[in-house]
Design a protein around this motif. Structure first.
Motif, PDB file in Angstrom:
ATOM      1  N   PRO A 233       0.649  -1.168  -0.029  1.00  0.00           N
ATOM      2  CA  PRO A 233      -0.043  -0.105  -0.059  1.00  0.00           C
ATOM      3  C   PRO A 233       0.902   1.202  -0.036  1.00  0.00           C
ATOM      4  O   PRO A 233       0.497   2.191  -0.481  1.00  0.00           O
ATOM      5  N   LYS A 234       2.068   1.301   0.635  1.00  0.00           N
ATOM      6  CA  LYS A 234       2.921   2.519   0.649  1.00  0.00           C
ATOM      7  C   LYS A 234       3.517   2.798  -0.849  1.00  0.00           C
ATOM      8  O   LYS A 234       3.506   3.864  -1.147  1.00  0.00           O
TER       9      LYS A 234
ATOM     10  N   GLU B  45       0.443   3.643  -4.287  1.00  0.00           N
ATOM     11  CA  GLU B  45       0.128   5.045  -4.473  1.00  0.00           C
ATOM     12  C   GLU B  45       1.140   5.719  -5.392  1.00  0.00           C
ATOM     13  O   GLU B  45       0.713   6.344  -6.334  1.00  0.00           O
TER      14      GLU B  45
ATOM     15  N   GLN C 220       1.122   4.167  -9.077  1.00  0.00           N
ATOM     16  CA  GLN C 220       0.143   4.468  -9.607  1.00  0.00           C
ATOM     17  C   GLN C 220      -0.150   6.012 -10.198  1.00  0.00           C
ATOM     18  O   GLN C 220      -0.376   6.189 -11.269  1.00  0.00           O
ATOM     19  N   GLN C 221       0.354   6.771  -9.332  1.00  0.00           N
ATOM     20  CA  GLN C 221       0.515   8.224  -9.578  1.00  0.00           C
ATOM     21  C   GLN C 221       1.554   8.315 -11.199  1.00  0.00           C
ATOM     22  O   GLN C 221       1.477   9.213 -11.858  1.00  0.00           O
TER      23      GLN C 221
END
Length: 168
Positions: A92-93, A96, A99-100
């Protein structure tokens, strides 16, 4: 349920399922008894029409709910596949940031709009965009590496070892 929905949709399209027409007011003036009989038939037909329309709406709502559940299940499966294809997406860290980064490359380099990117649901498409992002990063680092290589000392060959010969 799908067959029932298809049948009802076909009836609506073909005009078989349409609201009944009330008797005319002229009939009331000319023949009141026929008017009230026609009015009773109209009321029955209107009630039947309302029931069919409610049934059609219920089936349609059930269909939409089933489709939403199937879509949600598909999205979960694709997310699991994506996490296997791109291990960074499982964290999860890191997810993001990755993805960006993918979205930035897709927007800036390939001209994707935000709507197009938000509508991507297939893990394979995301994998392709991630590969494009990595390739762009490699291409950008290639220039830096070649500049460093030009500034480096020239490569020298190691000297050959001299072999000692023993005389017997």
């Amino acid at each position: 349920e799908r067959n029932r929905l298809a049948e009802m949709a076909q009836q609506v399209q073909q005009g078989e399922l349409r609201p009944p027409e009330p008797p005319s007011k002229e009939l009331l003036k000319s023949d009141p008894i026929a008017y009230w009989e026609a009015r009773a038939e109209y009321d029955e037909a209107a009630t039947e029409y309302q029931q069919k329309m409610q049934q059609f709406q219920q089936v349609q709502a059930q269909q939409q709910q089933a489709e939403a559940q199937m879509r949600q299940k598909y999205l979960q499966e694709q997310m699991q596949t994506l996490q296997q294809m791109i291990p960074e997406m499982a964290d999860p860290k890191k997810a993001e940031a990755v993805q960006q980064s993918i979205m930035k490359v897709a927007r800036d380099e390939y001209g994707f709009s935000d709507d197009e990117l938000n509508n991507i649901v297939d893990a394979r498409h995301v994998k392709v965009l991630d590969d494009a992002r990595k390739w762009r990063q490699l291409q950008a680092s290639k220039e830096t590496v070649t500049e460093k290589a030009k500034a480096a000392r020239p490569v020298t060959k190691p000297a050959q070892r001299k072999t000692e010969t023993k005389s017997v």
